[in-house]
Design a protein around this motif. Sequence first.
Motif, PDB file in Angstrom:
ATOM      1  N   LYS A 199       0.855  -1.192   0.000  1.00 20.65           N
ATOM      2  CA  LYS A 199       0.000   0.000   0.000  1.00 20.65           C
ATOM      3  C   LYS A 199       0.887   1.236   0.000  1.00 20.65           C
ATOM      4  O   LYS A 199       0.716   2.161   0.793  1.00 20.65           O
ATOM      5  CB  LYS A 199      -0.929  -0.006   1.210  1.00 20.65           C
ATOM      6  CG  LYS A 199      -2.106  -0.971   1.094  1.00 20.65           C
ATOM      7  CD  LYS A 199      -3.075  -0.598  -0.012  1.00 20.65           C
ATOM      8  CE  LYS A 199      -3.850   0.674   0.311  1.00 20.65           C
ATOM      9  NZ  LYS A 199      -4.840   0.984  -0.766  1.00 20.65           N
ATOM     10  N   MET A 206       1.305  -4.790  -6.830  1.00 19.81           N
ATOM     11  CA  MET A 206      -0.126  -4.534  -6.800  1.00 19.81           C
ATOM     12  C   MET A 206      -0.568  -4.136  -5.399  1.00 19.81           C
ATOM     13  O   MET A 206      -0.046  -4.632  -4.401  1.00 19.81           O
ATOM     14  CB  MET A 206      -0.881  -5.787  -7.259  1.00 19.81           C
ATOM     15  CG  MET A 206      -2.327  -5.571  -7.632  1.00 19.81           C
ATOM     16  SD  MET A 206      -3.015  -7.014  -8.492  1.00 19.81           S
ATOM     17  CE  MET A 206      -2.118  -6.939 -10.052  1.00 19.81           C
ATOM     18  N   TYR A 207      -1.557  -3.231  -5.331  1.00 18.17           N
ATOM     19  CA  TYR A 207      -2.101  -2.808  -4.051  1.00 18.17           C
ATOM     20  C   TYR A 207      -2.821  -3.983  -3.375  1.00 18.17           C
ATOM     21  O   TYR A 207      -3.461  -4.809  -4.036  1.00 18.17           O
ATOM     22  CB  TYR A 207      -3.083  -1.658  -4.221  1.00 18.17           C
ATOM     23  CG  TYR A 207      -2.486  -0.402  -4.805  1.00 18.17           C
ATOM     24  CD1 TYR A 207      -1.198   0.003  -4.480  1.00 18.17           C
ATOM     25  CD2 TYR A 207      -3.226   0.384  -5.679  1.00 18.17           C
ATOM     26  CE1 TYR A 207      -0.657   1.155  -5.012  1.00 18.17           C
ATOM     27  CE2 TYR A 207      -2.698   1.555  -6.220  1.00 18.17           C
ATOM     28  CZ  TYR A 207      -1.408   1.928  -5.889  1.00 18.17           C
ATOM     29  OH  TYR A 207      -0.879   3.081  -6.427  1.00 18.17           O
ATOM     30  N   ASP A 213      -5.590  -4.127  -1.614  1.00 13.70           N
ATOM     31  CA  ASP A 213      -7.033  -4.197  -1.829  1.00 13.70           C
ATOM     32  C   ASP A 213      -7.355  -4.731  -3.225  1.00 13.70           C
ATOM     33  O   ASP A 213      -8.308  -5.497  -3.413  1.00 13.70           O
ATOM     34  CB  ASP A 213      -7.707  -2.846  -1.595  1.00 13.70           C
ATOM     35  CG  ASP A 213      -6.937  -1.685  -2.207  1.00 13.70           C
ATOM     36  OD1 ASP A 213      -5.742  -1.822  -2.484  1.00 13.70           O
ATOM     37  OD2 ASP A 213      -7.537  -0.611  -2.396  1.00 13.70           O
ATOM     38  N   THR A 214      -6.535  -4.371  -4.207  1.00 24.75           N
ATOM     39  CA  THR A 214      -6.737  -4.869  -5.566  1.00 24.75           C
ATOM     40  C   THR A 214      -6.485  -6.371  -5.637  1.00 24.75           C
ATOM     41  O   THR A 214      -7.226  -7.106  -6.303  1.00 24.75           O
ATOM     42  CB  THR A 214      -5.807  -4.140  -6.543  1.00 24.75           C
ATOM     43  OG1 THR A 214      -6.032  -2.730  -6.446  1.00 24.75           O
ATOM     44  CG2 THR A 214      -6.064  -4.585  -7.972  1.00 24.75           C
ATOM     45  N   VAL A 215      -5.446  -6.834  -4.943  1.00 16.88           N
ATOM     46  CA  VAL A 215      -5.151  -8.263  -4.916  1.00 16.88           C
ATOM     47  C   VAL A 215      -6.313  -9.038  -4.299  1.00 16.88           C
ATOM     48  O   VAL A 215      -6.731 -10.079  -4.815  1.00 16.88           O
ATOM     49  CB  VAL A 215      -3.850  -8.548  -4.136  1.00 16.88           C
ATOM     50  CG1 VAL A 215      -3.665 -10.053  -3.922  1.00 16.88           C
ATOM     51  CG2 VAL A 215      -2.645  -7.982  -4.873  1.00 16.88           C
ATOM     52  N   CYS A 216      -6.871  -8.521  -3.202  1.00 17.11           N
ATOM     53  CA  CYS A 216      -7.995  -9.199  -2.552  1.00 17.11           C
ATOM     54  C   CYS A 216      -9.190  -9.298  -3.502  1.00 17.11           C
ATOM     55  O   CYS A 216      -9.855 -10.340  -3.578  1.00 17.11           O
ATOM     56  CB  CYS A 216      -8.399  -8.462  -1.277  1.00 17.11           C
ATOM     57  SG  CYS A 216      -7.186  -8.580   0.061  1.00 17.11           S
ATOM     58  N   LEU A 217      -9.456  -8.216  -4.223  1.00 17.92           N
ATOM     59  CA  LEU A 217     -10.562  -8.216  -5.175  1.00 17.92           C
ATOM     60  C   LEU A 217     -10.338  -9.253  -6.266  1.00 17.92           C
ATOM     61  O   LEU A 217     -11.211 -10.083  -6.549  1.00 17.92           O
ATOM     62  CB  LEU A 217     -10.712  -6.823  -5.801  1.00 17.92           C
ATOM     63  CG  LEU A 217     -11.711  -6.697  -6.960  1.00 17.92           C
ATOM     64  CD1 LEU A 217     -13.123  -7.004  -6.482  1.00 17.92           C
ATOM     65  CD2 LEU A 217     -11.638  -5.298  -7.582  1.00 17.92           C
ATOM     66  N   HIS A 218      -9.156  -9.221  -6.874  1.00 14.94           N
ATOM     67  CA  HIS A 218      -8.865 -10.147  -7.961  1.00 14.94           C
ATOM     68  C   HIS A 218      -8.770 -11.594  -7.474  1.00 14.94           C
ATOM     69  O   HIS A 218      -9.096 -12.526  -8.202  1.00 14.94           O
ATOM     70  CB  HIS A 218      -7.554  -9.753  -8.651  1.00 14.94           C
ATOM     71  CG  HIS A 218      -7.667  -8.487  -9.441  1.00 14.94           C
ATOM     72  ND1 HIS A 218      -6.572  -7.889 -10.031  1.00 14.94           N
ATOM     73  CD2 HIS A 218      -8.733  -7.699  -9.741  1.00 14.94           C
ATOM     74  CE1 HIS A 218      -6.965  -6.791 -10.657  1.00 14.94           C
ATOM     75  NE2 HIS A 218      -8.270  -6.649 -10.482  1.00 14.94           N
TER      76      HIS A 218
END
Length: 359
Positions: free
Chosen positions: A196, A226-227, A229-234
Motif C-alpha cells: 500500500k 499490486m495494491y 485491496d486490488t489483490v484481494c478483489l482479484h
Amino acid sequence: MASRILKSLFATVKISKTGTQLYSQDVRTVTLIPGDGIGPEISAAVQKIFSSAKVPVEWEAVDVTPVKAPDGRMVIPQKAIDSVNKNKIGLKGPLATPVGKGHQSLNLALRKTFNLYANVRPCRSIEGYKTPYDDVDLVTIRENTEGEYSGIEHVIVDGVVQSIKLITEVASRRVAEFAFRYAVANNRKSVTAVHKANIMRMSDGLFLQCCREAAEKFPEVQFDEMYLDTVCLHMVQDPKKYDVLVMPNLYGDILSDLCAGLIGGLGVTPSGNIGENGAAIFESVHGTAPDIAGQDKANPTALLLSACMMLKHMGLGTYGSKIEKAAFEAIKNKETRTADLGGKATCSQFTDAVCRYVD
C-alpha cells in the motif's frame, strides 16, 4: 547462513521430480511442539502416520508454555530453545494466547526467538474436495518479523494509543530475495509484491523498492506489484492470476488466510517458517479448537501437510510426497473425511485411512 537454508529448500524440488534422495537416510531428530487444545491429538496422528510410512525421524517433544525468567519476564523455556537450536527443525501444533490480557503471542515469540523471517504458505486445490474455486495453485510469502507485529505500542495520552509499523531495508530485502529464489527453485513464473505504498509511502515504499531491486537480479521471473485491496478483489474473482506473492507481515497474515479459504480453509493449509540462523519450524495455522479437544473430532490434515513440507525441506521429499498423496486419497473418500470437510470420520479414522493408503 540464509543461502544454506535456501539451498535446502531448493533441493527438495529435485527430489520430488526425480524421486532420488540427496541427503543421508540417517535418522533425524525433529523438535515437536504439540501445542494446546487439539494440538496433542493431531500431533499424535502425524506421528502415527510417519511411523506407518517408516520415515527416518525421531521426535523430541518440548513444552513452550512460558516460564518466569529471573528478571520477571515470561519467556519460552530454555529446554525448548535448546532443542530447536540443536535440531534446526521443528513441527508445531496450534498454540493458545489469551486475548486482551497483556500476554505476548507464543507464535510471535517463537518467530522472534529463532528469527523465522519468512512464512511460506502454499495454497493448492485438493483433488476430490470441491470448493467454489478450481485449480488454485499459489504461494504466499510473508515477512515474519516486523511490520505492525513488531509490538511497538504506547499510550500518547489517555484514550489515544499509537502502534508503530516498523519496516527495515534488511528484512524487506531478505524476504524479497527469498521469494524470487523460491520461485526459481520451484519453477514458478511470477512474483507479485503486495503493498500500500500509495498511502504508506515511506514504509511500504521501502518494502516495494527492495522488491524491485530483487526483481532485477532474477530477470527470468516475471515481476508485478499490486495494491493489497486490488489483490484481494482479484483473488476472489480469479485466483489463477497469481503465482507467488510476497508482502509485509500484516498483509501476509490476512491474505494467506483468504487464500486458505479458497481451497477449503485453514484445516487443509500447510505452513512453514524459515529462519536465517538455520532453524525452520513448520506448523498448522488453525486455532486450538478447545470445544472439541479430546473428543477425537479434530482434522490433522493441516499439521500433516505441514509435516510433508518439513520432510521436503529436510531432503526427505519421497516420504513427504508419499504421505501427501495418501492424505489426499483419504480426503477424496467422504467416508474418511472429518466433519469440518463434510464427512463423518473421527480423527482416528482419518489417521488410520491415511496409514492404509501409505502402506
